[in-house]
Write a protein that holds these residues in place. Structure first.
Motif, PDB file in Angstrom:
ATOM      1  N   SER A  38       0.795  -1.380   0.040  1.00  0.00           N
ATOM      2  CA  SER A  38      -0.040   0.043   0.011  1.00  0.00           C
ATOM      3  C   SER A  38       0.811   1.323   0.015  1.00  0.00           C
ATOM      4  N   THR A  40       1.187   4.085   1.700  1.00  0.00           N
ATOM      5  CA  THR A  40       1.811   4.629   3.056  1.00  0.00           C
ATOM      6  C   THR A  40       3.196   3.836   2.943  1.00  0.00           C
ATOM      7  N   SER A  41       3.514   2.766   2.732  1.00  0.00           N
ATOM      8  CA  SER A  41       4.765   2.261   2.815  1.00  0.00           C
ATOM      9  C   SER A  41       5.530   2.499   1.507  1.00  0.00           C
ATOM     10  N   ASP A 288       1.108  -3.228   4.450  1.00  0.00           N
ATOM     11  CA  ASP A 288       1.483  -1.887   4.450  1.00  0.00           C
ATOM     12  C   ASP A 288       2.734  -1.800   5.462  1.00  0.00           C
ATOM     13  N   ASP A 291       3.715   1.336   7.681  1.00  0.00           N
ATOM     14  CA  ASP A 291       2.630   1.946   8.165  1.00  0.00           C
ATOM     15  C   ASP A 291       3.026   1.940   9.722  1.00  0.00           C
TER      16      ASP A 291
END
Length: 547
Positions: A38, A40-41, A288, A291
């Motif tokens: 995802s 955020t990562s 993620d 995150d």
């Protein structure tokens, strides 16, 4: 997929590169055969830093990496993308696309299909149709939509960022009223703004419903439509069962969408489905892995279940990425307090990230530690500074004032404690006039006001206020948050010296999971219980061998 480099001469076009990447990630996440990390990562690897693809792939738990660039000049777009086997550094697929802005609307669909093909993923007919669906025919609406996505990817706690996202999506749907994805994202941001209290007005909630209804009328079968309806029911109506059904419907068409996976986990937590919540949050961490919030949410859920070794291990994974992350450090301190290990908190206090606040509670770690150590002079100094800092920033400080008042009481400064509690009560009375009746903010404000009255020794209004809060947020309807308000009731009775009413509540709370769950160790440490501490029934609760 790593962030696409913005090569445009006009740097304000950076949102366009981010928006295209975001859209492409969304399309790839629709394909069940693919594991897609995802946003955020992957944003941790934004261009401008040296990239070691093998190391990045290892950190993210993937075999292949997509990278590329976007150059926009007026109406002309050039996108270059390559798919790389991170272990061998071999290019599996490379492609350049020259498009007009209008043609770029379908670009992410083509890219997703070609990348999936290069990876050997098989698309079902439904997946193929979803990936290839054209979001809009209006280039200006699409441009506004991409700008909205770029804003929405920022902090949901930053009011101006949220409002900019809403305005961009509103511009998109004004330019193309049939742009269903723009209605979806508009509704999601509006529901989130209501839930977080940035705009808890009935008007904001009505706008979220209207946007979701527009999406539903345009395409009732679109998975994203059910995502918007899920957030409206969850955030707007606190209808957890209805929200869960919508999210599960959305997940069928968006199997790797981390927002949906987390939303299902959070609702399961609210419904007391703890195992399902843990499984979902573990999956979110997998999709993620950089995150920090994903780790913190998982750690908090382990803490709610009093599974403290797992909570600590999870927090340590977050701190391995960000050693000074304030929320993770605060969570770690709260786990040590819950297990009675004040000594383990001490090394954390040297970390610059430990202040100002622990997550969820908004409390200074150093101040709480000093209170628990019965160092009241130090606690009063730390907590007074924290109240002043929060007031200067225009943030509510009542939670910290309660600790300050408690420290002043225990230090014997009755007049100062009274002034602190009176100040808190006056602020909360004003707040009650502004909050929406029956809302989450209203329940919390009633509970806080009850606490302030209890600090002043005013028993009848203290109990009446917290009973209003419990009626709004009963444990039967929210097993995650409801017991926290019951704990407030126990604290109020303890401040009033009423062991007969406080102890049965504590006895029940010790048996059930909930957010920031009470433990025998916390009963031993927290001075709030001092006035009932010598009661044999309280000593029996404290003497339990568990934390």
């Amino acid at each position: 997929m790593l962030p696409l480099e913005n090569l445009s001469d006009e740097k304000e076009n950076a949102y366009f590169a981010d928006g295209i990447q975001d859209e492409l990630l969304s399309n790839l996440a629709k394909i069940k055969d693919l594991k897609v990390i995802s946003r955020t990562s992957v944003m941790q690897y934004k261009t401008g830093i040296t990239r070691n693809l093998k190391e990045i792939a290892q950190q993210l738990g993937v075999s292949n990496v997509v990278e590329g660039s976007v150059r926009r000049s007026g109406n002309h777009i050039r996108v270059s993308v390559q798919l790389i086997d991170a272990q061998t550094d071999r290019h599996l697929w490379v492609q350049n696309y020259d498009r007009t802005l209008a043609d770029s609307i379908t670009l992410q669909d083509e890219l997703a299909t070609e990348i999936a093909g290069a990876l050997g993923a098989t698309l079902s007919p439904q997946e193929k149709a979803r990936v290839e669906a054209k979001p809009t025919n209006n280039p200006a609406a699409y441009d506004a939509y991409l700008r909205g996505r770029a804003f929405a990817a920022g902090s949901q706690f930053d009011k101006s960022t949220v409002e900019n996202a809403i305005q961009s999506y509103q511009e998109a749907v004004k330019l193309d009223p049939s742009f269903v994805l723009a209605w979806v994202d508009l509704s999601c941001v509006q529901s989130g703004s209501f839930w977080l209290g940035e705009d808890p007005s009935p008007e904001r909630l009505a706008a979220a419903k209207d946007s979701a209804d527009r999406a539903l009328a345009l395409d009732p079968n679109l998975p994203e439509t059910h995502l918007a309806l899920g957030y409206y029911l969850y955030y707007g109506q606190r209808d957890f069962t209805g929200g869960l059904a919508e999210f599960q419907q959305a997940k069928k068409g968006l199997p790797n969408n981390v927002d949906i996976i987390e939303a299902i986990a959070f609702i399961n937590r609210r419904l007391g489905h703890w195992d399902e919540a843990i499984a979902g949050l573990r999956r979110a961490v997998e999709l993620d892995p950089r995150d920090i919030n994903a780790y913190n949410n998982l750690a908090l859920t382990y803490s709610a279940l009093r599974r403290f070794p797992e909570a600590l291990a999870t927090v340590d994974r977050a701190l391995a990425w960000e050693p000074a992350n304030t929320d993770a450090l605060g969570l770690k301190a709260s786990v040590f307090w819950a297990t009675g290990d004040l000594q383990a908190v001490e090394p954390l206090l040297a970390n610059p990230g430990i202040e100002p606040l622990t997550p969820g509670l908004g409390l200074p770690v150093r101040g709480v530690q000093a209170l628990f150590q019965r160092r009241y002079v130090a606690a009063i100094e730390i907590l007074s500074s924290a109240v002043a800092a929060k007031t200067k920033r225009g943030e509510p400080s009542e939670n910290v004032k309660f600790l300050l008042g408690l420290g002043q009481q225990r230090a014997g400064d009755v007049a100062a404690a009274r002034a602190t509690y009176e100040d808190a009560a006056q602020n909360l009375q004003r707040d009650l006039e502004k909050v929406v009746p029956g809302s989450y903010q209203a329940a919390a404000t009633h509970a806080f006001l009850g606490h302030a009255y209890a600090g002043l020794g005013e028993a009848a209004p203290a109990i009446a206020e917290v009973q209003k809060a419990i009626a709004m947020r009963p444990t039967s309807k929210d097993p995650f948050e409801g017991p926290e308000i019951e704990e407030y009731m126990a604290r109020i009775y303890a401040l009033l010296g009423d062991a007969d009413h406080a102890i049965p509540i504590l006895n029940r709370l010790l048996q059930i999971p909930y957010g920031f769950a009470i433990t025998p160790a916390l009963l031993r440490l927290d001075p709030v219980w001092d006035q009932i501490r010598n009661d044999p029934r309280f000593q029996e609760l404290v003497a339990e061998k568990k934390p």
